[in-house]
Design a protein around this motif. Structure first.
Motif, PDB file in Angstrom:
ATOM      1  N   ALA A 103       0.849  -1.208   0.000  1.00  0.00           N
ATOM      2  CA  ALA A 103       0.000   0.000   0.000  1.00  0.00           C
ATOM      3  C   ALA A 103       0.880   1.253   0.000  1.00  0.00           C
ATOM      4  CB  ALA A 103      -0.936  -0.019   1.213  1.00  0.00           C
ATOM      5  N   ASN A 104       1.935   1.237   0.815  1.00  0.00           N
ATOM      6  CA  ASN A 104       2.851   2.394   0.871  1.00  0.00           C
ATOM      7  C   ASN A 104       3.491   2.648  -0.485  1.00  0.00           C
ATOM      8  OD1 ASN A 104       3.164   3.752   3.507  1.00  0.00           O
ATOM      9  ND2 ASN A 104       3.524   1.662   4.238  1.00  0.00           N
ATOM     10  N   GLU A 105       3.881   1.570  -1.150  1.00  0.00           N
ATOM     11  CA  GLU A 105       4.565   1.699  -2.442  1.00  0.00           C
ATOM     12  C   GLU A 105       3.588   2.186  -3.521  1.00  0.00           C
ATOM     13  OE1 GLU A 105       7.739   1.501  -2.412  1.00  0.00           O
ATOM     14  OE2 GLU A 105       7.998   1.742  -4.585  1.00  0.00           O
ATOM     15  N   ILE A 106       2.371   1.642  -3.513  1.00  0.00           N
ATOM     16  CA  ILE A 106       1.364   2.090  -4.499  1.00  0.00           C
ATOM     17  C   ILE A 106       1.128   3.593  -4.325  1.00  0.00           C
ATOM     18  CG2 ILE A 106      -1.091   1.966  -5.143  1.00  0.00           C
ATOM     19  CD1 ILE A 106      -1.022  -1.037  -4.388  1.00  0.00           C
ATOM     20  N   ALA A 107       0.974   3.994  -3.045  1.00  0.00           N
ATOM     21  CA  ALA A 107       0.626   5.391  -2.747  1.00  0.00           C
ATOM     22  C   ALA A 107       1.629   6.374  -3.355  1.00  0.00           C
ATOM     23  CB  ALA A 107       0.555   5.588  -1.238  1.00  0.00           C
ATOM     24  N   LYS A 108       2.892   5.952  -3.402  1.00  0.00           N
ATOM     25  CA  LYS A 108       3.931   6.865  -3.913  1.00  0.00           C
ATOM     26  C   LYS A 108       3.781   7.148  -5.412  1.00  0.00           C
ATOM     27  CE  LYS A 108       7.460   5.065  -0.820  1.00  0.00           C
ATOM     28  NZ  LYS A 108       8.566   4.094  -0.833  1.00  0.00           N
ATOM     29  N   HIS A 109       3.019   6.277  -6.100  1.00  0.00           N
ATOM     30  CA  HIS A 109       3.030   6.390  -7.569  1.00  0.00           C
ATOM     31  C   HIS A 109       1.652   6.597  -8.200  1.00  0.00           C
ATOM     32  CE1 HIS A 109       7.191   5.266  -7.194  1.00  0.00           C
ATOM     33  NE2 HIS A 109       6.833   4.220  -6.491  1.00  0.00           N
ATOM     34  N   ILE A 110       0.617   6.793  -7.368  1.00  0.00           N
ATOM     35  CA  ILE A 110      -0.719   7.021  -7.956  1.00  0.00           C
ATOM     36  C   ILE A 110      -0.738   8.380  -8.647  1.00  0.00           C
ATOM     37  CG2 ILE A 110      -3.147   7.509  -7.410  1.00  0.00           C
ATOM     38  CD1 ILE A 110      -3.097   5.356  -5.349  1.00  0.00           C
ATOM     39  N   MET A 111      -1.128   8.374  -9.925  1.00  0.00           N
ATOM     40  CA  MET A 111      -1.139   9.634 -10.671  1.00  0.00           C
ATOM     41  C   MET A 111      -2.521   9.966 -11.216  1.00  0.00           C
ATOM     42  SD  MET A 111       2.467   9.418 -12.694  1.00  0.00           S
ATOM     43  CE  MET A 111       1.710   8.527 -13.985  1.00  0.00           C
ATOM     44  N   ARG A 112      -3.375   8.899 -11.343  1.00  0.00           N
ATOM     45  CA  ARG A 112      -4.743   9.136 -11.844  1.00  0.00           C
ATOM     46  C   ARG A 112      -5.657   8.207 -11.064  1.00  0.00           C
ATOM     47  NH1 ARG A 112      -5.013   4.954 -16.734  1.00  0.00           N
ATOM     48  NH2 ARG A 112      -3.164   3.837 -16.123  1.00  0.00           N
ATOM     49  N   TYR A 113      -6.971   8.329 -11.305  1.00  0.00           N
ATOM     50  CA  TYR A 113      -7.903   7.548 -10.479  1.00  0.00           C
ATOM     51  C   TYR A 113      -7.582   6.043 -10.557  1.00  0.00           C
ATOM     52  CZ  TYR A 113     -11.995   5.421  -8.489  1.00  0.00           C
ATOM     53  OH  TYR A 113     -12.816   4.661  -7.704  1.00  0.00           O
ATOM     54  N   THR A 114      -7.410   5.416  -9.391  1.00  0.00           N
ATOM     55  CA  THR A 114      -7.011   4.008  -9.307  1.00  0.00           C
ATOM     56  C   THR A 114      -7.867   3.295  -8.269  1.00  0.00           C
ATOM     57  OG1 THR A 114      -4.737   4.722  -9.716  1.00  0.00           O
ATOM     58  CG2 THR A 114      -5.024   2.480  -8.894  1.00  0.00           C
ATOM     59  N   VAL A 115      -8.279   2.093  -8.591  1.00  0.00           N
ATOM     60  CA  VAL A 115      -8.996   1.274  -7.604  1.00  0.00           C
ATOM     61  C   VAL A 115      -7.989   0.272  -7.033  1.00  0.00           C
ATOM     62  CG1 VAL A 115     -10.855  -0.384  -7.225  1.00  0.00           C
ATOM     63  CG2 VAL A 115     -11.205   1.541  -8.788  1.00  0.00           C
ATOM     64  N   VAL A 116      -7.777   0.362  -5.725  1.00  0.00           N
ATOM     65  CA  VAL A 116      -6.841  -0.539  -5.044  1.00  0.00           C
ATOM     66  C   VAL A 116      -7.662  -1.635  -4.374  1.00  0.00           C
ATOM     67  CG1 VAL A 116      -5.042  -0.710  -3.278  1.00  0.00           C
ATOM     68  CG2 VAL A 116      -5.245   1.374  -4.669  1.00  0.00           C
ATOM     69  N   VAL A 117      -7.378  -2.878  -4.741  1.00  0.00           N
ATOM     70  CA  VAL A 117      -8.235  -3.978  -4.312  1.00  0.00           C
ATOM     71  C   VAL A 117      -7.492  -4.913  -3.358  1.00  0.00           C
ATOM     72  CG1 VAL A 117      -9.708  -5.860  -5.113  1.00  0.00           C
ATOM     73  CG2 VAL A 117      -9.226  -3.932  -6.640  1.00  0.00           C
ATOM     74  N   ASN A 118      -8.039  -5.105  -2.181  1.00  0.00           N
ATOM     75  CA  ASN A 118      -7.487  -6.104  -1.262  1.00  0.00           C
ATOM     76  C   ASN A 118      -8.012  -7.466  -1.649  1.00  0.00           C
ATOM     77  OD1 ASN A 118      -5.727  -5.167   0.656  1.00  0.00           O
ATOM     78  ND2 ASN A 118      -7.329  -4.505   2.082  1.00  0.00           N
ATOM     79  N   LYS A 119      -7.169  -8.292  -2.243  1.00  0.00           N
ATOM     80  CA  LYS A 119      -7.579  -9.664  -2.556  1.00  0.00           C
ATOM     81  C   LYS A 119      -7.032 -10.624  -1.506  1.00  0.00           C
ATOM     82  CE  LYS A 119      -8.873 -11.452  -6.728  1.00  0.00           C
ATOM     83  NZ  LYS A 119     -10.101 -11.935  -6.149  1.00  0.00           N
ATOM     84  N   SER A 120      -5.955 -10.204  -0.856  1.00  0.00           N
ATOM     85  CA  SER A 120      -5.429 -11.009   0.252  1.00  0.00           C
ATOM     86  C   SER A 120      -6.520 -11.157   1.304  1.00  0.00           C
ATOM     87  CB  SER A 120      -4.240 -10.301   0.900  1.00  0.00           C
ATOM     88  OG  SER A 120      -3.182 -10.166  -0.006  1.00  0.00           O
ATOM     89  N   THR A 121      -6.444 -12.250   2.073  1.00  0.00           N
ATOM     90  CA  THR A 121      -7.391 -12.430   3.170  1.00  0.00           C
ATOM     91  C   THR A 121      -6.935 -11.566   4.345  1.00  0.00           C
ATOM     92  OG1 THR A 121      -7.814 -14.673   2.439  1.00  0.00           O
ATOM     93  CG2 THR A 121      -8.431 -14.145   4.706  1.00  0.00           C
ATOM     94  N   VAL A 122      -7.758 -10.586   4.680  1.00  0.00           N
ATOM     95  CA  VAL A 122      -7.350  -9.603   5.700  1.00  0.00           C
ATOM     96  C   VAL A 122      -8.487  -9.366   6.685  1.00  0.00           C
ATOM     97  CG1 VAL A 122      -5.640  -8.371   4.306  1.00  0.00           C
ATOM     98  CG2 VAL A 122      -8.049  -7.780   4.064  1.00  0.00           C
ATOM     99  N   PRO A 123      -8.151  -9.061   7.932  1.00  0.00           N
ATOM    100  CA  PRO A 123      -9.200  -8.862   8.939  1.00  0.00           C
ATOM    101  C   PRO A 123     -10.032  -7.606   8.700  1.00  0.00           C
ATOM    102  CG  PRO A 123      -7.010  -8.594   9.910  1.00  0.00           C
ATOM    103  CD  PRO A 123      -6.805  -8.990   8.484  1.00  0.00           C
TER     104      PRO A 123
END
Ligand SMILES: NC(=O)c1ccc[n+]([C@@H]2O[C@H](COP(=O)([O-])OP(=O)(O)OC[C@H]3O[C@@H](n4cnc5c(N)ncnc54)[C@H](O)[C@@H]3O)[C@@H](O)[C@H]2O)c1
Length: 430
Positions: A103-123
């Motif tokens: 998530a930290n790495e994605i955040a550094k490079h978002i330049m236009r509208y992006t949907v970030v999807v949690n596919k990992s099993t997370v609480p």
């Protein structure tokens, strides 16, 4: 659609190759450079039926790219799946280090509208966590949405499950973000459940915990069957033919293992505890599962009058057939107990041997299943690979020191095994 998948394990790689086959432009990213190199050459780092062909096709057709750069993937994609591992920490809480790092790495490079999807099993609450991480980098909230899209594929049939899911769960705060995933998956023509983030996250834990509970339930019944001379297969068939019960996940055996159930049930207990609910039922589900394996091993040990000096032959090592995954596999528990008792182990698995070798380099490994019987004091069926179902049992028994067969998956017919000269033991019937 332009899609990135971060993490190329069982979930990420399968998601990537399937989305590429459906005509999307997919970038699969992993931080493990060995994996990246192999994937670029069309070699999957995991065993999963059908993946290799689809990987090669995707690379050849140009729909699939492999990279080690989240920057490159983020800049090129409208939808980014996070599909990294979430292994259990010491206390059973899912370890979200990899999710946070991505998530930290994605955040550094978002330049236009992006949907970030949690596919990992997370609480529950992890979608909010990813959103906060991205916001903390100064990304404007209009530039992204976080969506939960838990994965339900089964190792061994992952491609089929991804192409034909029973349902697709999409959890989002904003409708537009959910619609983006609805469009991505529309071609699969599967039922979709669109809900909020927390509910989507809970669906995954709820489903896995319920399935593990079903297995533990029938395993508890199997113990009762052994005590009262009933047959668990008949009991399960009678119970399961009631549609309200359903006949799946009612096979008694050595218990559940693998990379998902143990950590997800434990995770559900922890998540509930953190929210202020003591999920005692699930604690018992875990206990029954552990007892089931240990009781089986204890019967084997008792029959052999101790493991000391005995040679135990294991048929199958993977946590289930059609995978090389040995995470929380029952074979590992059995090997530990036999070695601790002074016994020897010889094992055979068509696919998972190399992974077990890394943990137990000095046990014996057979090159074929019939070699297992040589000088063995007991043969134990651990993983019900198809190739074990129609074996010539007489040939298997031929060179054994003691013709003792412990069938941990209820695969063999007792009368047939006895005709082959075996003393037959199984779970949930005599
Ligand atoms: N395996 C299954 O059957 C299954 C089914 C449903 C859901 N899940 C869930 O999906 C998630 C992934 O499971 P898996 O079995 O595919 O895991 P896995 O361990 O096989 O693969 C995870 C991959 O992520 C990579 N990775 C880790 N950190 C990274 C980073 N910072 N950047 C890039 N790559 C990184 C690893 O190198 C690895 O290749 C887990 O949360 C799991 O619970 C798994």
């Amino acid at each position: 659609m332009k899609v990135a998948v971060i993490g190329t394990g069982y979930v990420g790689l399968v998601t990537g190759v399937v989305l590429a086959q459906l005509g999307n432009d997919v970038i699969c990213v992993d931080k493990d450079l060995d994996k990246v190199e192999k994937l670029k050459n069309g070699i999957p780092p995991i065993y999963e039926p059908g993946v290799e062909e689809m990987l090669r096709q995707g690379l050849k057709d140009g729909f699939l790219t492999i990279s080690d750069s989240i920057k490159e993937a983020t800049e090129a994609s409208e939808v980014i799946f996070i599909a990294v591992g979430t292994p259990p920490a010491e206390d059973g809480t899912p370890d979200l280090t990899a999710v946070r790092a991505v998530a930290n790495e994605i955040a550094k490079h978002i330049m236009r509208y992006t949907v970030v999807v949690n596919k990992s099993t997370v609480p529950v609450g992890s979608g909010d966590m990813v959103e906060k991480i991205i916001l903390s980098h100064g990304v404007d909230s209009s530039l992204f949405d976080v969506v939960s899209n838990p994965e339900f594929l089964r190792e061994g049939s992952a491609i089929h499950d991804t192409l034909h899911p029973d349902r697709i769960v999409i959890g989002a705060k904003r409708r537009d973000a959910a619609v983006k995933l609805v469009e991505l998956y529309a071609t699969l023509q599967s039922p979709m459940i669109v809900t909020d983030l927390n509910s989507a996250e809970l669906i995954k834990y709820g489903a896995n915990s319920f399935l593990a509970m079903k297995i533990s339930f029938i395993n508890a019944i199997s113990r009762i069957c052994e005590l009262c001379d009933a047959n668990v297969a008949d009991v399960a068939a009678g119970m399961g033919s009631d549609k309200r019960v359903g006949n799946q996940f009612l096979s008694a055996g050595l218990g559940w293992g693998g990379s998902c159930f143990p950590k997800d049930v434990q995770g559900m207990v922890k998540v509930s505890e953190d929210l202020g609910y003591d999920f005692g039922l699930l604690k018992e589900v875990i206990q029954i599962n552990e007892d089931q394996t240990l009781a089986f091993i204890a019967r084997l040990e008792e029959r052999l009058d101790g493991f000391n000096g005995k040679r135990i032959a294991l048929m199958g090592l993977a946590f289930k057939p059609n995978t090389d995954d040995i995470r929380d596999a029952k074979s590992l528990v059995i090997i530990d107990k036999v070695l601790a008792g002074g016994g020897e182990v010889i094992a055979y698995d068509p696919i998972a041997e190399a992974n077990v070798r890394e943990i137990y380099p000095s046990i014996d490994y057979a090159t074929g299943v019939y070699e297992l019987g040589v000088n063995a004091d007991a043969l134990v069926l651990v993983t019900e690979w198809n190739e074990f179902r129609q074996l010539d049992l007489e040939r298997l028994a031929d060179k054994m020191r003691q013709r003792v067969l412990f069938d941990g998956r209820r695969v063999y017919d007792k009368a047939k095994a006895e005709r082959a000269g075996f003393e037959y033991h199984t779970i949930g019937s005599h």
